[in-house]
Design an enzyme around this catalytic site. Sequence first.
Site, mmCIF file in Angstrom:
data_model
loop_
_atom_site.group_PDB
_atom_site.id
_atom_site.type_symbol
_atom_site.label_atom_id
_atom_site.label_comp_id
_atom_site.label_asym_id
_atom_site.label_seq_id
_atom_site.Cartn_x
_atom_site.Cartn_y
_atom_site.Cartn_z
ATOM 1 N N GLY A 66 30.421 -25.798 41.730
ATOM 2 C CA GLY A 66 29.449 -24.736 41.516
ATOM 3 C C GLY A 66 29.279 -23.929 42.780
ATOM 4 O O GLY A 66 30.026 -24.094 43.745
ATOM 5 N N PHE B 92 23.853 -23.926 46.748
ATOM 6 C CA PHE B 92 22.488 -24.208 46.281
ATOM 7 C C PHE B 92 22.411 -24.563 44.793
ATOM 8 O O PHE B 92 21.363 -24.393 44.173
ATOM 9 C CB PHE B 92 21.535 -23.038 46.588
ATOM 10 C CG PHE B 92 21.668 -22.515 47.977
ATOM 11 C CD1 PHE B 92 21.289 -23.292 49.063
ATOM 12 C CD2 PHE B 92 22.200 -21.258 48.217
ATOM 13 C CE1 PHE B 92 21.444 -22.820 50.365
ATOM 14 C CE2 PHE B 92 22.352 -20.783 49.507
ATOM 15 C CZ PHE B 92 21.966 -21.565 50.579
ATOM 16 N N GLU C 91 32.164 -31.555 49.946
ATOM 17 C CA GLU C 91 32.742 -30.342 50.522
ATOM 18 C C GLU C 91 34.264 -30.365 50.460
ATOM 19 O O GLU C 91 34.972 -30.048 51.424
ATOM 20 C CB GLU C 91 32.254 -30.140 51.966
ATOM 21 C CG GLU C 91 30.750 -30.083 52.120
ATOM 22 C CD GLU C 91 30.083 -28.845 51.506
ATOM 23 O OE1 GLU C 91 30.792 -27.965 50.992
ATOM 24 O OE2 GLU C 91 28.843 -28.782 51.538
ATOM 25 N N CYS D 193 24.247 -9.566 39.123
ATOM 26 C CA CYS D 193 23.640 -9.242 40.422
ATOM 27 C C CYS D 193 24.676 -9.270 41.547
ATOM 28 O O CYS D 193 24.631 -8.449 42.464
ATOM 29 C CB CYS D 193 22.475 -10.180 40.711
ATOM 30 S SG CYS D 193 21.081 -9.944 39.562
ATOM 31 N N LEU E 214 30.256 -22.206 57.534
ATOM 32 C CA LEU E 214 29.246 -23.141 57.056
ATOM 33 C C LEU E 214 27.901 -22.452 57.082
ATOM 34 O O LEU E 214 27.541 -21.823 58.067
ATOM 35 C CB LEU E 214 29.216 -24.395 57.927
ATOM 36 C CG LEU E 214 30.494 -25.239 57.889
ATOM 37 C CD1 LEU E 214 30.412 -26.345 58.914
ATOM 38 C CD2 LEU E 214 30.720 -25.803 56.512
ATOM 39 N N CYS F 199 19.748 -17.507 40.168
ATOM 40 C CA CYS F 199 19.940 -16.223 40.835
ATOM 41 C C CYS F 199 18.632 -15.797 41.508
ATOM 42 O O CYS F 199 17.590 -15.733 40.854
ATOM 43 C CB CYS F 199 20.388 -15.166 39.825
ATOM 44 S SG CYS F 199 20.624 -13.525 40.560
#
Length: 194
Positions: free
Chosen positions: A21, A24, A94, A185, A172, A150
Site C-alpha cells: 500500500g 501511512f 520495507e 487528488c 525515507l 486521503c
Amino acid sequence: MLFSEENYETHKRGRIEVICGSMFSGKTEELIRRLKRAKIARQKVEIFKPSIDIRYSEEEIVSHDSNSIQSTPVDSSASILLLSSGVDVVGIDEAQFFDQGIVDICNQLADQGTRVIVAGLDMDFKKVPFGPMPYLLSIADEVTKVHAICVECGHLANYSHRLIDNDKRVLLGEKGEYQPLCRTCYNKKHASQE
C-alpha cells in the site's frame, strides 16, 4: 489427519504473504500484528529490515503509530537466508528497498516450509511500481493491499505524494515529506505542478 509435533516439520507448508500500500496505510502495523501472533503461537520468528531504514530505530521495526518489534537490520537480501535457518516465520519490512534477490530468497524460504510475511510500498511517489515489490506480489500466496485515508478528501488513498522538492527515488520520510492521496487528488496535485 491431525499432526503431532514429531511430524509437524515434515508437513510444514511454506507461503508468501505480501502486505502492500501507500505511505501511512498501516503496512508495518499489519506486519507487526501478524508477527506478534506468530510469537504468541510459540513459532520461531525472525524479522528483518533494510539497514538504511533508521527513521525510528536502528534495530526495531516501528510503525507510524509507534508500535514496534525487534528486528535485524541487513544490507542485502542474501543475509536474510543466512540468518533464517530453522525459523517458522520470517518477517520483512520495507521490501521495496531490498535488491532483486529478495524474490528468490522469499521463494526459497517458502519452498523450505517457512511462512514469509513481507511488507512494502507497491509504488513510489511517481506511481511507478517500486523495486522488487511487483515480483513479490506476483509470487505471493496471499496479497493484502491496505489503504491510507486521503488527506485532501477523506476517500481511500493509494498514492504517496511527496511534499518536498526532491527527485531521488529513495527518500525515507515521514509526515513532513509525504502525504497519502487518492487517485483524483494525486492527479490534481500533479497536474497543477506541470
